[in-house]
Design a protein around this motif. Structure first.
Motif, PDB file in Angstrom:
ATOM      1  N   UNK A  12       0.856  -1.186   0.000  1.00  4.73           N
ATOM      2  CA  UNK A  12       0.000   0.000   0.000  1.00  4.73           C
ATOM      3  C   UNK A  12       0.894   1.239   0.000  1.00  4.73           C
ATOM      4  N   UNK A  13       0.425   2.295  -0.642  1.00  2.00           N
ATOM      5  CA  UNK A  13       1.189   3.541  -0.653  1.00  2.00           C
ATOM      6  C   UNK A  13       1.019   4.297   0.651  1.00  2.00           C
ATOM      7  N   UNK A  14       2.012   5.061   0.996  1.00  4.43           N
ATOM      8  CA  UNK A  14       1.928   5.892   2.196  1.00  4.43           C
ATOM      9  C   UNK A  14       0.699   6.794   2.105  1.00  4.43           C
ATOM     10  N   UNK A  15      -0.015   6.885   3.214  1.00  3.70           N
ATOM     11  CA  UNK A  15      -1.243   7.657   3.257  1.00  3.70           C
ATOM     12  C   UNK A  15      -2.481   6.852   2.945  1.00  3.70           C
ATOM     13  N   UNK A  16      -2.296   5.647   2.472  1.00  6.96           N
ATOM     14  CA  UNK A  16      -3.411   4.787   2.108  1.00  6.96           C
ATOM     15  C   UNK A  16      -3.948   3.995   3.285  1.00  6.96           C
ATOM     16  N   UNK A  17      -4.845   3.061   2.969  1.00  5.10           N
ATOM     17  CA  UNK A  17      -5.507   2.261   3.999  1.00  5.10           C
ATOM     18  C   UNK A  17      -5.434   0.784   3.658  1.00  5.10           C
ATOM     19  N   UNK A  18      -5.537  -0.018   4.706  1.00  9.86           N
ATOM     20  CA  UNK A  18      -5.522  -1.470   4.562  1.00  9.86           C
ATOM     21  C   UNK A  18      -6.291  -2.042   5.737  1.00  9.86           C
ATOM     22  N   UNK A  19      -7.012  -3.129   5.523  1.00  6.93           N
ATOM     23  CA  UNK A  19      -7.697  -3.784   6.633  1.00  6.93           C
ATOM     24  C   UNK A  19      -7.221  -5.225   6.752  1.00  6.93           C
TER      25      UNK A  19
END
Length: 127
Positions: A12-19
């Motif tokens: 994931x890119x910095x600033x993004x989200x992941x669950x």
């Protein structure tokens, strides 16, 4: 006996989200307090977040407070870690852990508190 399996990791890119998700086996899941830990290359495993078996109490490491949210769905035997505004320093293998709790409001933050561990899921944050 409880077995836990993590999923949802990735790039994931910095600033993004992941669950992240942690699926647990065992009919007594609702009596287990759960936690998330992480281990970056060359570093020790560290605490990230914890939740009581009722879900009513949570606790976070200072480094993720305000960005990550731990939650659980006892009907699905699953714990989640919502990761928002991720940073490159969040890159690590994330582990889910479980232990039987004496009280519904109890949560635990030490590695030694937990009896059951998953194999981990890799999270990589690119800058």
């Amino acid at each position: 006996q409880v077995q836990v399996v993590e999923s949802g990791g990735g790039l994931v890119q910095a600033g993004g989200s992941l669950r992240l998700s942690c699926a647990a086996s065992g009919r007594t899941f609702r009596s287990y307090a759960m936690g998330w830990f992480r281990q970056a290359p060359g570093k020790e495993r560290e605490f990230v977040a914890a939740i009581s078996w009722t879900g009513g109490r949570t606790y976070y490491a200072d480094s993720v407070k305000g960005r990550f949210t731990i939650s659980r769905d006892n009907a699905k035997n699953t714990v989640y870690l919502q990761m928002n505004s991720v940073k490159p320093e969040d890159t690590a293998v994330y582990f889910c852990a479980a232990r039987e709790a004496y009280y519904g409001s109890s949560y635990y933050i030490r590695l030694s508190d937990y009896n059951y561990w998953g194999q981990g899921t890799q999270v990589t944050v690119s800058s």
